[in-house]
Design a protein around this motif. Structure first.
Motif, PDB file in Angstrom:
ATOM      1  N   ASP A 144     -22.115 -22.976   1.009  1.00 49.12           N
ATOM      2  CA  ASP A 144     -22.562 -23.057   2.406  1.00 49.12           C
ATOM      3  C   ASP A 144     -23.962 -23.663   2.415  1.00 49.12           C
ATOM      4  OD1 ASP A 144     -24.263 -20.997   1.563  1.00 49.12           O
ATOM      5  OD2 ASP A 144     -23.220 -19.448   2.684  1.00 49.12           O
ATOM      6  N   LEU A 145     -24.609 -23.692   3.575  1.00 42.18           N
ATOM      7  CA  LEU A 145     -25.917 -24.338   3.687  1.00 42.18           C
ATOM      8  C   LEU A 145     -26.956 -23.692   2.770  1.00 42.18           C
ATOM      9  CD1 LEU A 145     -27.322 -26.659   5.203  1.00 42.18           C
ATOM     10  CD2 LEU A 145     -28.013 -24.995   6.918  1.00 42.18           C
ATOM     11  N   THR A 146     -26.978 -22.379   2.711  1.00 42.93           N
ATOM     12  CA  THR A 146     -27.953 -21.679   1.881  1.00 42.93           C
ATOM     13  C   THR A 146     -27.705 -21.924   0.397  1.00 42.93           C
ATOM     14  OG1 THR A 146     -28.211 -19.970   3.555  1.00 42.93           O
ATOM     15  CG2 THR A 146     -28.925 -19.410   1.329  1.00 42.93           C
ATOM     16  N   SER A 147     -26.462 -21.771  -0.037  1.00 43.10           N
ATOM     17  CA  SER A 147     -26.188 -21.986  -1.462  1.00 43.10           C
ATOM     18  C   SER A 147     -26.287 -23.465  -1.823  1.00 43.10           C
ATOM     19  CB  SER A 147     -24.837 -21.401  -1.871  1.00 43.10           C
ATOM     20  OG  SER A 147     -23.772 -22.032  -1.191  1.00 43.10           O
ATOM     21  N   ALA A 149     -28.546 -25.513  -0.777  1.00 41.14           N
ATOM     22  CA  ALA A 149     -29.969 -25.707  -1.069  1.00 41.14           C
ATOM     23  C   ALA A 149     -30.296 -25.226  -2.479  1.00 41.14           C
ATOM     24  CB  ALA A 149     -30.825 -24.978  -0.038  1.00 41.14           C
ATOM     25  N   ALA A 150     -29.765 -24.076  -2.858  1.00 49.30           N
ATOM     26  CA  ALA A 150     -30.038 -23.525  -4.184  1.00 49.30           C
ATOM     27  C   ALA A 150     -29.409 -24.388  -5.283  1.00 49.30           C
ATOM     28  CB  ALA A 150     -29.523 -22.088  -4.268  1.00 49.30           C
ATOM     29  N   LEU A 188     -30.782 -31.216   4.820  1.00 49.36           N
ATOM     30  CA  LEU A 188     -30.968 -30.496   3.569  1.00 49.36           C
ATOM     31  C   LEU A 188     -30.896 -31.444   2.373  1.00 49.36           C
ATOM     32  CD1 LEU A 188     -31.049 -27.848   1.840  1.00 49.36           C
ATOM     33  CD2 LEU A 188     -28.564 -27.964   1.883  1.00 49.36           C
TER      34      LEU A 188
END
Length: 194
Positions: A144-147, A149-150, A188
């Motif tokens: 997803d967007l958060t992962s 980025a990671a 992102l």
């Protein structure tokens, strides 16, 4: 044009307008082979259109013949890597274990797809880079967007995003919501560390 073209076009119009530069059309969507030539004509050089969920030699041949600019498979198959390489089409095979990923990478894959990425998380890329410092990794499944980025911060070559980006767009969902999600992913990726 195949019946799936309209649904593909609605969604791809939004994704391309938002700046998405690569779209994997999966063979789990009926009519993908038939839709690809028309989609390539419609979107031209604005977006790379690949075929995903390729699991056998005949599907790989059909994808190449339909004009896929790249291929994605959820499995580690050196035979498929060799066939795609011989056809001059980049392939990104999937795998989870170091043996699977390195086997595909060393067979000539353009990158390898860690699948399902949500199972291992971005720290897994650091672990892989220990013995395989040059391996190009694309996480898929549970991104997803958060992962995303990671994973990008960890050094992923790209991220493969399905449901968290598309949502309900193929089943009549709001295209404005899809546009917002697509723009967030584009921003992102554009801000990723060099």
């Amino acid at each position: 044009m195949a019946s799936g073209d309209t649904a593909y076009q609605r969604v791809l119009d939004v994704l391309v307008e938002a700046g998405i530069g690569s779209v994997e059309l999966t063979l789990t969507t009926p009519g993908t082979f038939e839709a690809l030539p028309g989609l390539r004509e419609r979107y031209g050089d604005r977006v790379d259109l690949g075929i995903g969920t390729v699991t056998n030699s005949s599907d790989l041949s059909a994808a190449v013949e339909a004009g896929a600019t790249y291929l994605v498979t959820p499995i580690s198959s050196t035979a498929l890597v060799e066939q795609a390489t011989a056809a001059g089409v980049p392939i990104v095979p999937g795998g989870l274990t170091p043996t699977e990923l390195f086997g595909s990478w060393s067979a000539g894959a353009s990158a390898v797809k860690v699948f399902p990425a949500g199972t291992v998380g971005p720290g897994y890329l650091k672990d892989l880079r220990g013995p395989f410092p040059d391996i190009e990794v694309v996480p898929s499944g549970g991104v997803d967007l958060t992962s995303a980025a990671a994973w990008l911060k960890a050094g992923a070559a790209a991220v493969s995003v399905g449901g968290p980006l598309l949502g309900d767009a193929f089943s009549g969902g709001q295209l404005s919501a899809l546009a917002e999600r697509a723009k967030a992913f584009v921003e992102l990726c554009a801000s990723r560390p060099s």
